[in-house]
Design an enzyme around this catalytic site. Structure first.
Site, PDB file in Angstrom:
ATOM      1  N   TYR A  90      83.651   3.144-124.911  1.00 32.37           N
ATOM      2  CA  TYR A  90      83.097   3.600-123.635  1.00 32.37           C
ATOM      3  C   TYR A  90      83.668   2.790-122.480  1.00 32.37           C
ATOM      4  O   TYR A  90      83.961   1.607-122.618  1.00 32.37           O
ATOM      5  CB  TYR A  90      81.571   3.482-123.634  1.00 32.37           C
ATOM      6  CG  TYR A  90      80.894   4.518-124.490  1.00 32.37           C
ATOM      7  CD1 TYR A  90      80.724   5.816-124.028  1.00 32.37           C
ATOM      8  CD2 TYR A  90      80.435   4.201-125.764  1.00 32.37           C
ATOM      9  CE1 TYR A  90      80.111   6.781-124.821  1.00 32.37           C
ATOM     10  CE2 TYR A  90      79.822   5.152-126.564  1.00 32.37           C
ATOM     11  CZ  TYR A  90      79.664   6.435-126.086  1.00 32.37           C
ATOM     12  OH  TYR A  90      79.070   7.386-126.863  1.00 32.37           O
ATOM     13  N   GLU A  91      83.770   3.452-121.335  1.00 31.56           N
ATOM     14  CA  GLU A  91      84.283   2.818-120.129  1.00 31.56           C
ATOM     15  C   GLU A  91      83.487   1.573-119.751  1.00 31.56           C
ATOM     16  O   GLU A  91      84.001   0.663-119.103  1.00 31.56           O
ATOM     17  CB  GLU A  91      84.226   3.851-118.994  1.00 31.56           C
ATOM     18  CG  GLU A  91      85.067   3.495-117.812  1.00 31.56           C
ATOM     19  CD  GLU A  91      85.147   4.637-116.819  1.00 31.56           C
ATOM     20  OE1 GLU A  91      84.882   5.799-117.200  1.00 31.56           O
ATOM     21  OE2 GLU A  91      85.470   4.363-115.653  1.00 31.56           O
ATOM     22  N   SER A  92      82.229   1.522-120.154  1.00 27.93           N
ATOM     23  CA  SER A  92      81.388   0.363-119.851  1.00 27.93           C
ATOM     24  C   SER A  92      81.749  -0.843-120.712  1.00 27.93           C
ATOM     25  O   SER A  92      81.186  -1.918-120.516  1.00 27.93           O
ATOM     26  CB  SER A  92      79.922   0.733-120.066  1.00 27.93           C
ATOM     27  OG  SER A  92      79.751   1.353-121.336  1.00 27.93           O
TER      28      SER A  92
END
Lengths: 270, 304, 304, 270
Positions: free
Chosen positions: A64-66
């Site tokens: 995930y981008e996070s």
């Protein structure tokens, strides 16, 4: 679908009990067969990747981008930054590492994106609608990390909920995330590392392309969908594969995993 | 050196009208209470740096604190649009907004250059993107190692950075876990730095796990204890995200007048974050509770 | 996917003669056992990337594994000189060594560019340093934002990187604490990656503290359990540094023939790291013991 | 020193019971009065910084190149990467952060270095001795992080154990860490952020300089040291301050902290 499948309509219901969201998710999951490291936007890409992990791609690792990798959330994540992703994840890496070392570092096999508009070579617009960049008719969310996913991932899969001439366009209002075809026309900057968009999954069918200067080609339609209708719903002169196939209907097993295990409260399977 | 102070003191001591202020946090650990205090103290002519926007951008715009925005994602996370922002961008209503737009990777690179006191950071994306055409601050340099020219983005050095974290000691050694966003880089890039935390803890807690420190004390100007300072965003191990609040914001903010009323009632008519929270209702956080999940301790042992 | 294998298998599967190999670890968590296995398998014509040198550089040189070195500090930490290295550099004895020299900051920047797949990384040092004159790979680019030209160093992408850490799961999620050196960047910069660890642990341990992971599994090609794999360097929470060993090395290595004998007895005549350690004596690690000091657990709790 | 101080000799003993190492450490510590963020090499700089923290600079925060800040080691660290620094430290930051954000990020008030040679403007050589860079007479350790400390810190303090014409030279054999004076003669690269070397503490006395084009000036000699001897032991035409002072002898308190608390086993106080 099985016998009794109705004609495709523009509503969400595809079969008696298969929604458009379910159809998109299941075909997205199937496209991930054998893929390993997947960068997933929230919503259908997350669902599709989870489904793939339970079916065609058990070794898949979602990024995930996070910064979360290898998440095993007890509850369906509501966004890519939902803290439910963290407990039990394999890692949470700093965002500098995610962007510099994972995305730009070319560690992603498939980036799974959405967009407001796509063109024939798979360039994407998620920035604005209108012809005045300074005062657009509609201001959209913008790139987020889409430009970096397009530039760094080996392939991009695109899921589009509604296949219409306003979303599949001849000319984008704004090129947010350029295809390699488009990037090659510039002389400044680093060429994308991968092939750009290779699969587009829509409510009407599936398009593919594999080389820099190759256009998206309609390679499959969902059962009951007339390929001529797909051409009409596309804003450019869409190429249709000579060996056009019909997609295989969702299996009871796929539907069961999706509905009972992954999204029992119907957060995404509207 | 004890750097603890109240949020009101910290903001008034370290922010000036006209400043560029970075409020960072990627859907987690967002310094919401600090944004509200900026509104409460009626700062103006600020430029906000915020990689990925959310309700506080609409709130700061509605309160007329901002004339500029540096960002890469301008929706309300997955909860819908930010209508104050859209009115500004689409119709210059009520006033134009200077919008300096990048991608998330571009914002990461800008903060990284700022923290590193470099003039710019190279980036491998942007070739063929209209973003590079629209934004004259995305430039290119030649590659002396034989490749094509490569895009670069300029350093971002906010006058003030504010971040929120789980805990710090009174000297300002800051610890956070879960999703960390671009906070460390934003902190080092800032000319001044305020850290709000859920808890100020004894330094022995911090020093039992020094690798958990995301910002060391010498970078920090003020430490402020603000429990629930990130609501409606989550804080790992403390409370869950309040999606209803964010969704309701997007519905309500379609009407500019409603935003003004909300700001009056919730920010200007409250003295501080505690009063703001009280308006949410005494049991509001009951439904945002979390299930405990403690880390396995690691052994930091060294020579006897 | 289970990536565990023996050290012998991992090195023979992932290293080739002529490769550039990075062995990183800054006085802590140094992959010493892996260096010994490279010697044991008699690899040749390698270029070693090692930011800050130590005994393994002398050992690899003495074993004639290296024709090149990329480094920034070429002494034996604080224990003295590396005489194999000095003989090469000062007298081309027994053969010349290609020495690609930077500062520590330059090596950090090179690995960072390599991990980021950028052609180069700008760096604010080197103006006026003879190092920039001596090394033609330290170049400059113009600053499109109006400053003077700025120095840049090229990306470093080793064919193989080896790092050592406290623990990993069998899939290769690697956790480390204490001083972390440049290991994460070296890991991502490598075309292949071997991780040696003190312990392979159940994934539930790793997943109870995901922020502790310094390299996620998708970057890792092989995971090898090698207890005491960093001796004579320390591993936080496991064992202390063996300064006597390092000092004794510098004294002994003044004589090239002694180095050859040491390598024969300790590396070539031992089958693996366990046999190497056995030669140190059964109670050797007794005096390198540590005092336990456990971290305070943090709460990773999320939505119920 | 007090009455009975012998003439300076080239041995380690300065007074009856004060060694050269102790003298250097105590004067180094005094120079840190009021400074806060100090980047310390191992050995005397570490000892001096710890002594300063107990005497003239209680708010001091030591930063090590290994990424450790605010260490409170139970045992004297043997190197800057000794794991004894970690338990109880305020932070251990990644080396990328230490080099990019702390050193290059201009967060250091004083960098405390040693060198093999220094010139009149405070340029340092820690790379090699000899006139053939490819085959030096003696290969030294090299820069390590010294170039970055010089470029990023507000000031550099230099401690030199032996003040001789071979260490205080007219022309360095190799300019590892350039003074701002030297850097200004180049047209490429970023100018150092700080003033370069402002204090040099040696076994004979103390030299200072404060501006880019200012030379090191002898501002104090240790008791019993003839300033003419310092000039003779310097490889350039050393300037001597008109108000040259004698340094104040170590106090019993300073010696007690140093010997009894900081280095009771005499690791550095040889």
């Amino acid at each position: 679908m099985t016998a009794g499948t109705p004609e495709h309509t523009d509503t969400k219901s595809i079969g008696e009990d298969v929604t458009s969201s379910e159809l998109l998710t299941i075909h997205s999951a199937r496209a991930l067969a054998g893929r390993r490291v997947v960068f997933a936007g929230h919503g259908l890409p997350t669902l599709a990747t989870s489904l793939a992990q339970r079916t065609v791609a058990p070794e898949i690792e979602i990024v995930y981008e996070s910064g979360v990798t290898g998440a095993r959330p007890p509850d369906l994540p509501r966004t890519i930054s939902d803290s439910v992703l963290v407990p039990g994840a394999a890692s949470v890496i700093p965002m500098t590492h995610l962007f510099n070392y994972v995305l730009q570092g070319q560690r992603i096999d498939v980036g799974f994106l959405g967009a407001a508009q796509v063109d024939r070579y798979g360039s994407l617009n998620s920035t604005l609608i209108g012809d005045d960049w300074e005062h657009p008719d509609s201001r959209l969310p913008g790139s987020g990390g889409a430009i970096e996913a397009m530039a760094g991932a080996a392939e991009i899969f695109l899921v589009m909920r509604r296949h219409t001439p306003r979303t599949f366009v001849e000319t984008l209002d704004f090129v947010t995330s350029p295809s390699p075809h488009r990037a090659a026309q510039s002389e400044v900057g680093t060429m994308p590392a991968g092939a750009g968009v290779t699969h587009v999954i829509t409510d009407l069918g599936i398009m593919t392309r594999f080389a820099q200067d190759e256009e998206l080609t309609l390679t499959a339609v969902h059962p009951g969908v007339d390929p001529a209708e797909v051409v009409r719903q596309t804003g450019w002169d869409l190429q249709v594969a000579t060996d056009l196939e019909a997609t295989h209907a969702p299996t009871p097993e796929e539907l069961a995993v999706l509905r009972d295990d992954l999204d029992p409260t119907r957060i995404y399977l509207r | 050196m004890d750097k603890t102070m109240s949020l009101s003191e910290a903001i008034s001591a370290h922010l000036n009208d006209g400043d560029t202020v970075a409020l960072e946090g990627f859907g987690h650990l967002v310094p919401v209470a600090a944004a509200h205090e900026i509104i409460r103290q009626r700062f103006s002519n600020l430029t906000l740096a915020r990689m990925s926007c959310d309700v506080i951008v609409d709130q700061l715009l509605g309160a007329n604190c901002l004339t500029g925005l540096i960002a890469a994602f301008v929706a309300n996370s997955s909860a819908g649009s930010l209508y104050e922002l859209r009115r500004r961008v689409e119709h210059s209503d009520p006033e134009p907004l200077w919008f300096d737009e990048y991608s998330h990777g571009g914002m990461v690179a800008r903060y990284q250059a700022g923290a590193s006191k470099l003039p710019f950071q190279p980036i491998a994306s942007y070739r063929g993107s209209d973003l590079a055409q629209k934004n004259p601050r995305i430039k290119a340099v030649g590659d002396p190692f034989g490749g094509p020219p490569i895009y670069v983005v300029p350093a971002l050095n906010p006058d003030l950075t504010v971040i929120h974290a789980q805990r710090a000691d009174s000297a300002g050694n800051v610890q956070a876990w879960g999703m960390l966003g671009i906070q460390t880089e934003a902190a080092f890039a800032g000319r001044r730095l305020i850290v709000t935390v859920e808890e100020i803890v004894d330094e022995s807690i911090i020093r039992s796990d020094p690798n958990r420190t995301i910002v060391p004390s010498h970078v920090v100007d003020a430490v402020v204890e603000v429990p629930r300072g990130a609501h409606p965003h989550a804080v790992q191990g403390y409370y869950d995200r309040d999606d209803a609040f964010s969704r309701d914001w997007s519905a309500m903010a379609r009407d500019a007048e409603s935003v003004k009323q909300w700001l009056q009632t919730n920010i200007h008519d409250t003295a501080d974050h505690e009063e703001f929270l009280a308006l949410l209702g005494a049991d509001h956080f009951d439904k945002l509770g979390i299930r405990d999940a403690y880390s396995t301790p690691v052994n930091y042992g060294g020579r006897e």
